[in-house]
Structure formats: C-alpha cells, structure tokens
Motif scaffolding. Structure first.
Motif, PDB file in Angstrom:
ATOM      1  N   VAL A 129       0.840  -1.207   0.000  1.00  0.00           N
ATOM      2  CA  VAL A 129       0.000   0.000   0.000  1.00  0.00           C
ATOM      3  C   VAL A 129       0.871   1.251   0.000  1.00  0.00           C
ATOM      4  O   VAL A 129       0.634   2.190  -0.773  1.00  0.00           O
ATOM      5  CB  VAL A 129      -0.987   0.004   1.199  1.00  0.00           C
ATOM      6  CG1 VAL A 129      -1.693   1.347   1.325  1.00  0.00           C
ATOM      7  CG2 VAL A 129      -1.999  -1.121   1.061  1.00  0.00           C
ATOM      8  N   GLU A 130       1.902   1.271   0.828  1.00  0.00           N
ATOM      9  CA  GLU A 130       2.814   2.431   0.877  1.00  0.00           C
ATOM     10  C   GLU A 130       3.469   2.660  -0.477  1.00  0.00           C
ATOM     11  O   GLU A 130       3.571   3.801  -0.935  1.00  0.00           O
ATOM     12  CB  GLU A 130       3.880   2.226   1.959  1.00  0.00           C
ATOM     13  CG  GLU A 130       3.363   2.411   3.367  1.00  0.00           C
ATOM     14  CD  GLU A 130       4.449   2.151   4.418  1.00  0.00           C
ATOM     15  OE1 GLU A 130       5.651   2.301   4.098  1.00  0.00           O
ATOM     16  OE2 GLU A 130       4.070   1.802   5.549  1.00  0.00           O
ATOM     17  N   ARG A 131       3.922   1.595  -1.109  1.00  0.00           N
ATOM     18  CA  ARG A 131       4.575   1.723  -2.421  1.00  0.00           C
ATOM     19  C   ARG A 131       3.595   2.219  -3.482  1.00  0.00           C
ATOM     20  O   ARG A 131       3.951   3.024  -4.334  1.00  0.00           O
ATOM     21  CB  ARG A 131       5.199   0.388  -2.812  1.00  0.00           C
ATOM     22  CG  ARG A 131       6.404   0.048  -1.930  1.00  0.00           C
ATOM     23  CD  ARG A 131       6.904  -1.366  -2.075  1.00  0.00           C
ATOM     24  NE  ARG A 131       7.149  -1.763  -3.435  1.00  0.00           N
ATOM     25  CZ  ARG A 131       7.222  -3.041  -3.835  1.00  0.00           C
ATOM     26  NH1 ARG A 131       7.072  -4.018  -2.959  1.00  0.00           N
ATOM     27  NH2 ARG A 131       7.459  -3.328  -5.096  1.00  0.00           N
ATOM     28  N   LEU A 132       2.337   1.753  -3.420  1.00  0.00           N
ATOM     29  CA  LEU A 132       1.323   2.240  -4.365  1.00  0.00           C
ATOM     30  C   LEU A 132       1.037   3.718  -4.122  1.00  0.00           C
ATOM     31  O   LEU A 132       0.880   4.490  -5.072  1.00  0.00           O
ATOM     32  CB  LEU A 132       0.035   1.415  -4.249  1.00  0.00           C
ATOM     33  CG  LEU A 132       0.124  -0.038  -4.721  1.00  0.00           C
ATOM     34  CD1 LEU A 132      -1.141  -0.791  -4.342  1.00  0.00           C
ATOM     35  CD2 LEU A 132       0.381  -0.118  -6.219  1.00  0.00           C
ATOM     36  N   GLU A 133       0.978   4.122  -2.857  1.00  0.00           N
ATOM     37  CA  GLU A 133       0.771   5.540  -2.533  1.00  0.00           C
ATOM     38  C   GLU A 133       1.910   6.403  -3.053  1.00  0.00           C
ATOM     39  O   GLU A 133       1.700   7.560  -3.398  1.00  0.00           O
ATOM     40  CB  GLU A 133       0.621   5.727  -1.015  1.00  0.00           C
ATOM     41  CG  GLU A 133      -0.711   5.235  -0.495  1.00  0.00           C
ATOM     42  CD  GLU A 133      -0.834   5.282   1.017  1.00  0.00           C
ATOM     43  OE1 GLU A 133       0.200   5.161   1.727  1.00  0.00           O
ATOM     44  OE2 GLU A 133      -1.975   5.427   1.502  1.00  0.00           O
ATOM     45  N   MET A 134       3.112   5.826  -3.141  1.00  0.00           N
ATOM     46  CA  MET A 134       4.281   6.555  -3.641  1.00  0.00           C
ATOM     47  C   MET A 134       4.339   6.582  -5.172  1.00  0.00           C
ATOM     48  O   MET A 134       5.220   7.200  -5.743  1.00  0.00           O
ATOM     49  CB  MET A 134       5.572   5.940  -3.078  1.00  0.00           C
ATOM     50  CG  MET A 134       5.649   5.987  -1.565  1.00  0.00           C
ATOM     51  SD  MET A 134       5.593   7.647  -0.908  1.00  0.00           S
ATOM     52  CE  MET A 134       7.236   8.177  -1.211  1.00  0.00           C
ATOM     53  N   GLU A 136       4.013   3.629  -7.435  1.00  0.00           N
ATOM     54  CA  GLU A 136       4.299   2.429  -8.226  1.00  0.00           C
ATOM     55  C   GLU A 136       3.055   2.003  -8.984  1.00  0.00           C
ATOM     56  O   GLU A 136       1.936   2.094  -8.477  1.00  0.00           O
ATOM     57  CB  GLU A 136       4.807   1.294  -7.328  1.00  0.00           C
ATOM     58  CG  GLU A 136       6.240   1.513  -6.891  1.00  0.00           C
ATOM     59  CD  GLU A 136       6.878   0.268  -6.315  1.00  0.00           C
ATOM     60  OE1 GLU A 136       6.702  -0.836  -6.881  1.00  0.00           O
ATOM     61  OE2 GLU A 136       7.554   0.413  -5.286  1.00  0.00           O
ATOM     62  N   ALA A 137       3.250   1.534 -10.214  1.00  0.00           N
ATOM     63  CA  ALA A 137       2.125   1.199 -11.098  1.00  0.00           C
ATOM     64  C   ALA A 137       1.476  -0.133 -10.740  1.00  0.00           C
ATOM     65  O   ALA A 137       0.273  -0.311 -10.932  1.00  0.00           O
ATOM     66  CB  ALA A 137       2.591   1.182 -12.544  1.00  0.00           C
ATOM     67  N   ILE A 162      -5.859   2.444  -7.743  1.00  0.00           N
ATOM     68  CA  ILE A 162      -6.940   3.240  -8.321  1.00  0.00           C
ATOM     69  C   ILE A 162      -6.761   4.630  -7.711  1.00  0.00           C
ATOM     70  O   ILE A 162      -6.932   4.810  -6.503  1.00  0.00           O
ATOM     71  CB  ILE A 162      -8.330   2.652  -7.993  1.00  0.00           C
ATOM     72  CG1 ILE A 162      -8.437   1.241  -8.581  1.00  0.00           C
ATOM     73  CG2 ILE A 162      -9.436   3.569  -8.529  1.00  0.00           C
ATOM     74  CD1 ILE A 162      -9.687   0.480  -8.178  1.00  0.00           C
ATOM     75  N   MET A 163      -6.355   5.580  -8.566  1.00  0.00           N
ATOM     76  CA  MET A 163      -5.994   6.916  -8.106  1.00  0.00           C
ATOM     77  C   MET A 163      -7.087   7.923  -8.457  1.00  0.00           C
ATOM     78  O   MET A 163      -7.771   7.769  -9.463  1.00  0.00           O
ATOM     79  CB  MET A 163      -4.674   7.368  -8.740  1.00  0.00           C
ATOM     80  CG  MET A 163      -3.520   6.393  -8.572  1.00  0.00           C
ATOM     81  SD  MET A 163      -3.003   6.166  -6.866  1.00  0.00           S
ATOM     82  CE  MET A 163      -2.020   7.628  -6.619  1.00  0.00           C
TER      83      MET A 163
END
Length: 186
Positions: A129-134, A136-137, A162-163
């Motif tokens: 989750v942290e990496r996605l928030e930063m 990462e695709a 999903i942004m």
C-alpha cells in the motif's frame, strides 16, 4: 393516440404529473401529462409532451449489456479478484475469492481483511500500500494466510492502484492460489 396514452388520459384528475415511458417498435418515448385542474378540482384540460428518448435508452441498454458481460467475466474467473480501500476495507470480492477464503460476499464486503491475515502477511500488504501511494504502477507479492478452517494457503497477488487526484483511493487485486507450487518448493 396509442392505447397506453389513452389509458393515461382516462385516469382521474391529479395535481401530480404523470410520467411514463413507452416503447413502440424499438422507439422509446417519455410521455409527460400534466392535468390542468380548476378550483372545483375538475379537469379543464391536459398538457402533454412526448420526448423521443430512443438514443438515451439504446445507450443505457448497451451500457447494461457491457456491465453484465464484464461482471460475468470477473465473477467466473478462477483468479481471486478484489477491490479494497487502503485501510483494507473490501468493496468488492468475486466468487473465487469467497470460495478460497470460505466466506460469502456479504461477510467479506465491508470487512477489513488485513485483520484476518498473519503478521508477516500484514507487513507485506502494508508495504505494498505504501509503495502504491508513492506511485508504483503495480506490485506483485507472495503471501500466506489461513482459511476459516485453519488451512495454510499461499497466494500470489498483483496490486493495482486506483488513483483520484493523485491520491490512492482503492486497490484492485488479482490473486492466484499457489499453495501446490509452494509445497513442491519445500
């Protein structure tokens, strides 16, 4: 006039407008009937409008058909498919997910699945989750968990963000049961 409209016009007077949709040979019309009422509560006349909504209805029907096809594809996948919020609250689970985790959809949706995972797996998911928030695709992980009946199972998950306005609002996950593959490795 077509029979459906005749029936509408024959109804007792009303202060409320009558709005009906009529399908005639593939053409769709919205009929709006407003009674003109006297102070004695008698019908003095009627104001009737017909709106051709054929293109709108055709677009709605096409959208419904696409959604049904997509839902069938997702529901009958062997892969485990979920959509969840960054706090691990499940918004969607498919049938394969329910079967794998021995839960029904009503039980799963709205629950925070992270609480049901072993600490090691929780750490992997939090890191994802942290990496996605930063930014990462996508992220692929291997995780173990226990089913309701206490069976240890391994899964490989791909997490997709999903942004909305550069903010992570949900995660779509696609998982596979890799328990047999892990057993052969051990």
């Amino acid at each position: 006039l077509i029979p459906e409209v005749r029936e509408l016009l024959a109804k007792p007077p009303s202060l409320q407008p009558a709005i009906h949709e009529i399908n005639r040979q593939g053409a769709y019309f919205r009929v709006h009937i407003q009674d003109l009422i006297t102070f004695e509560n008698e019908r003095e006349g009627q104001f009737i409008t017909f709106t051709d909504i054929t293109k709108l209805r055709q677009a709605e029907i096409a959208t419904e058909m696409r959604q049904l096809k997509y839902r069938d594809i997702v529901e009958y996948q062997k892969d485990l498919i979920t959509v969840w919020q960054p706090d691990s609250t499940l918004d969607y689970v498919n049938e394969a997910y329910c079967t794998f985790f021995e839960k029904n959809a009503d039980e799963a949706i709205g629950s925070q699945f992270l609480n049901d995972r072993p600490p090691e797996t929780q750490a992997i998911i939090r890191d994802a989750v942290e990496r996605l928030e930063m930014g990462e695709a996508s992220i692929t992980t291997e995780e173990f968990t226990f089913t309701k009946s206490k069976k240890k199972r391994w899964t490989q998950w791909t997490y997709l963000p999903i942004m909305e306005d550069d903010r992570l609002v949900a995660i779509q996950s696609v998982g596979r049961d890799i328990t047999d593959h892990k057993a052969m490795e051990e």
